[in-house]
Write a protein that holds these residues in place. Structure first.
Motif, PDB file in Angstrom:
ATOM      1  N   ILE A  21       0.712  -1.359  -0.077  1.00 59.58           N
ATOM      2  CA  ILE A  21      -0.034   0.148   0.068  1.00 59.58           C
ATOM      3  C   ILE A  21       0.956   1.336  -0.086  1.00 59.58           C
ATOM      4  N   TYR A  22       0.632   2.271  -1.058  1.00 64.20           N
ATOM      5  CA  TYR A  22       1.589   3.279  -1.207  1.00 64.20           C
ATOM      6  C   TYR A  22       0.533   4.415  -0.801  1.00 64.20           C
ATOM      7  N   ARG A  23       1.385   5.402   0.046  1.00 61.57           N
ATOM      8  CA  ARG A  23       0.614   6.707   0.323  1.00 61.57           C
ATOM      9  C   ARG A  23       1.176   7.925  -0.100  1.00 61.57           C
ATOM     10  N   GLU A  24       0.540   8.943  -0.143  1.00 61.65           N
ATOM     11  CA  GLU A  24       1.030  10.216  -0.593  1.00 61.65           C
ATOM     12  C   GLU A  24       0.126  11.294  -0.068  1.00 61.65           C
ATOM     13  N   ASN A  25       0.663  12.078   0.892  1.00 62.71           N
ATOM     14  CA  ASN A  25      -0.254  13.120   1.574  1.00 62.71           C
ATOM     15  C   ASN A  25      -1.536  12.449   2.331  1.00 62.71           C
ATOM     16  N   GLN A  26      -0.952  11.188   2.876  1.00 66.56           N
ATOM     17  CA  GLN A  26      -1.928  10.579   3.825  1.00 66.56           C
ATOM     18  C   GLN A  26      -3.094   9.964   2.913  1.00 66.56           C
ATOM     19  N   LYS A  27      -2.759   9.831   1.502  1.00 64.53           N
ATOM     20  CA  LYS A  27      -3.799   9.133   0.877  1.00 64.53           C
ATOM     21  C   LYS A  27      -3.215   7.868   0.150  1.00 64.53           C
ATOM     22  N   ARG A  28      -4.041   7.222  -0.203  1.00 65.77           N
ATOM     23  CA  ARG A  28      -3.687   5.848  -1.001  1.00 65.77           C
ATOM     24  C   ARG A  28      -3.329   6.300  -2.367  1.00 65.77           C
ATOM     25  N   LYS A  29      -2.502   5.623  -2.913  1.00 67.12           N
ATOM     26  CA  LYS A  29      -2.263   6.101  -4.467  1.00 67.12           C
ATOM     27  C   LYS A  29      -1.751   4.538  -4.954  1.00 67.12           C
ATOM     28  N   ALA A  30      -2.197   4.496  -6.220  1.00 67.04           N
ATOM     29  CA  ALA A  30      -1.662   3.429  -7.311  1.00 67.04           C
ATOM     30  C   ALA A  30      -0.948   4.134  -8.332  1.00 67.04           C
ATOM     31  N   ALA A  31       0.253   3.720  -8.597  1.00 59.42           N
ATOM     32  CA  ALA A  31       1.268   4.376  -9.661  1.00 59.42           C
ATOM     33  C   ALA A  31       1.277   3.530 -11.085  1.00 59.42           C
ATOM     34  N   VAL A  32       0.823   4.174 -12.144  1.00 56.72           N
ATOM     35  CA  VAL A  32       1.057   3.547 -13.314  1.00 56.72           C
ATOM     36  C   VAL A  32       2.115   4.199 -13.950  1.00 56.72           C
ATOM     37  N   THR A  33       3.111   3.549 -14.506  1.00 59.37           N
ATOM     38  CA  THR A  33       4.379   4.066 -15.103  1.00 59.37           C
ATOM     39  C   THR A  33       4.599   3.511 -16.402  1.00 59.37           C
TER      40      THR A  33
END
Length: 253
Positions: A21-33
């Motif tokens: 589980i990745y978080r950024e600014n206390q929000k979950r995120k899913a990265a597509v690269t």
């Protein structure tokens, strides 16, 4: 201290879940690269945005573009600010030299003429508006005003000697034609080897040189027509404005 089976106190169901589980600014995120090949970043990003417009996200979900796309946006903003500052500083310097706010404005008309040349040569050569070409635009903005300065300064000198405006404009255009062409040719031919270079790293240097060359080619020839015309129009407007102000001041007295 006693032991109990999990099935006695809970209902176990197998299901899929995220491994991390990745978080950024206390929000979950899913990265597509992804990487790009054979195309520029700007056009690929526009295609992605068009596709994602059709995607309906659940409530609470949103999309952000990071990586190279974010750095490109920040670079364009910083270079845009640098271009505006360069134009402003050039205008202020000319205003102090000419001791006028109108004549520097006439000279600054050469900058949009140069921008037209930049866009044209990038289109003809299959290049895009990138970081190197934007650097070329900033360089071009500092060079193209030389033609306008040469013309406007000589027109002012002739008028100071007693020549009327129209004759001074025509005489300045004829007299300074050689100087204008030599000034532009020096910069153009100086950039030409960089523009046609195919050595290592030329993909960064070539768009910058092409931007300078295109801007100078178009602005040099159009300046010989546009700048004298704009000079005459703005000078007439300034003359009428001064007369109206003088009449009002006399009427108030």
């Amino acid at each position: 201290g006693s032991q109990h089976h999990l099935e006695d106190i809970a209902r176990v169901i197998e299901a899929k879940g995220p491994v991390k589980i990745y978080r950024e600014n206390q929000k979950r995120k899913a990265a597509v690269t992804a990487n790009i090949s054979g195309r520029d970043l700007g056009s690929v990003l526009n295609d992605i945005k068009l596709r994602l417009k059709k995607l309906e996200l659940p409530p609470g979900y949103f999309i952000e573009y990071g990586g190279e796309a974010e750095r490109m946006r920040e670079t364009f903003l910083s270079l845009g600010f640098a271009f505006i500052m360069a134009v402003f500083l050039v205008y202020m310097i000319m205003a102090s030299q000419f001791e006028s706010l109108v004549h520097p404005l006439t000279v600054m008309f050469t900058v949009p003429l140069g921008l037209a040349g930049v866009i044209l040569i990038l289109f003809l050569t299959g290049n895009t508006l990138s970081l190197p070409s934007l650097l070329g635009v900033i360089i071009m903005a500092g060079i193209v005003v030389n033609t306008g300065i040469v013309l406007v300064d000589y027109i002012n000198q002739l008028r100071a000697r007693g020549m009327n405006k129209d004759d001074a404009i025509v005489h300045a255009g004829v007299t300074k034609l050689r100087a204008v062409l030599l000034t532009a040719a020096t910069a153009i031919f100086g950039m030409f080897p960089m523009a046609i270079s195919r050595s290592e790293g030329s993909e960064l240097r070539s768009p910058m040189a092409l931007a300078v060359i295109g801007g100078l080619l178009v602005s040099t020839f159009l300046t010989l027509i546009i700048v004298p015309t704009v000079y005459s129009i703005l000078d007439d407007i300034a003359h009428r404005t001064r007369k109206e102000v003088s009449k009002r001041l006399v009427g108030e007295e």
